[in-house]
Design a protein around this motif. Sequence first.
Motif, short mmCIF file in Angstrom:
data_model
loop_
_atom_site.label_atom_id
_atom_site.label_comp_id
_atom_site.label_asym_id
_atom_site.label_seq_id
_atom_site.Cartn_x
_atom_site.Cartn_y
_atom_site.Cartn_z
N ALA A 1 11.49 0.27 1.62
CA ALA A 1 10.71 1.33 2.25
C ALA A 1 9.36 0.82 2.68
N CYS A 2 8.80 1.45 3.71
CA CYS A 2 7.43 1.18 4.11
C CYS A 2 6.85 2.44 4.73
N ALA A 3 5.54 2.62 4.56
CA ALA A 3 4.88 3.83 5.06
C ALA A 3 3.52 3.53 5.67
N GLY A 4 3.18 2.23 5.84
CA GLY A 4 1.90 1.89 6.42
C GLY A 4 1.08 1.00 5.52
N ALA A 5 -0.11 0.63 5.99
CA ALA A 5 -0.99 -0.29 5.27
C ALA A 5 -1.82 0.43 4.22
N GLY A 6 -2.08 -0.28 3.12
CA GLY A 6 -2.97 0.23 2.09
C GLY A 6 -2.25 0.81 0.89
N PRO B 1 -2.63 3.80 -0.75
CA PRO B 1 -2.10 5.17 -0.69
C PRO B 1 -0.76 5.24 0.04
N ALA B 2 -0.62 4.48 1.13
CA ALA B 2 0.63 4.51 1.90
C ALA B 2 1.79 3.96 1.09
N VAL B 3 1.58 2.84 0.42
CA VAL B 3 2.69 2.25 -0.34
C VAL B 3 3.00 3.09 -1.58
N THR B 4 2.02 3.82 -2.09
CA THR B 4 2.28 4.74 -3.20
C THR B 4 3.19 5.87 -2.75
N ARG B 5 3.00 6.36 -1.52
CA ARG B 5 3.90 7.38 -0.98
C ARG B 5 5.31 6.83 -0.83
N ALA B 6 5.41 5.59 -0.37
CA ALA B 6 6.73 4.98 -0.21
C ALA B 6 7.43 4.82 -1.56
N PHE B 7 6.68 4.41 -2.56
CA PHE B 7 7.24 4.24 -3.91
C PHE B 7 7.75 5.60 -4.44
#
Length: 232
Positions: free
Chosen positions: A44-49, A51-57
Amino acid sequence: MTRVAILAAFPGELKPLVRGWPHSVRAGVHFWAQRNEEEEWIAACAGAGQPAVTRAFAALEDGGPIDLVFSIGWAGALRDNLPTGSAHNVAGVIDIRTGERFRCDAEAGSLWLATSPRVADEKEKLRLASTYNAALVDMEAAAIARLAAMRGVPFYAIKGVSDSLHAKLPDFNQFIAADGRMLTGKLIIHVLPRPWHWPALIQMGENSKKAARSIAETLHSFLAKQNNSEVT
């Protein structure tokens, strides 16, 4: 069934690894999945940074508990001796906002990765290398390491070098939205009338493609080694 999570910032970082996997997008998060009778591989990926990777997780966990986590993707070199396009299984991750250090699980590499809240320019890269004795810098891995540690899940980070220590690039921070999306159109409008940026950006694009391939190769080699160790 063992669930293995692979998290990145952008689809290009995952492309060679997930080629041929079913793909979907939900709430701004890109997903890829591959399954057999014993394992489920989910990326999964949701963008840089962070907060974004926390959403993906969190989105991956909606499908069930995760048993093994990989942070993969592009990183900037903090040393001259790290060639662009190369990939590295790092020893651990440092969150420069908090000073926390997260060591990767057994048989990881020897280089440390610093996670920064911003894209680092040459001056910042030199500072990070001096302050933290790190070799690479990214924007996401510390968040993934922290989430894995909270759950007692094995964590690894494999990073590919997209830009060298002394790369002269535009300030990418102005082209990253608050939610982590890359504002590609804004970047193009910025660089089109500035041809002095073109060679470095073209080179970075080539480096990034090579780095993504190296990441996939390194991950496959690492897993093959782990599987052979378990058999013997």
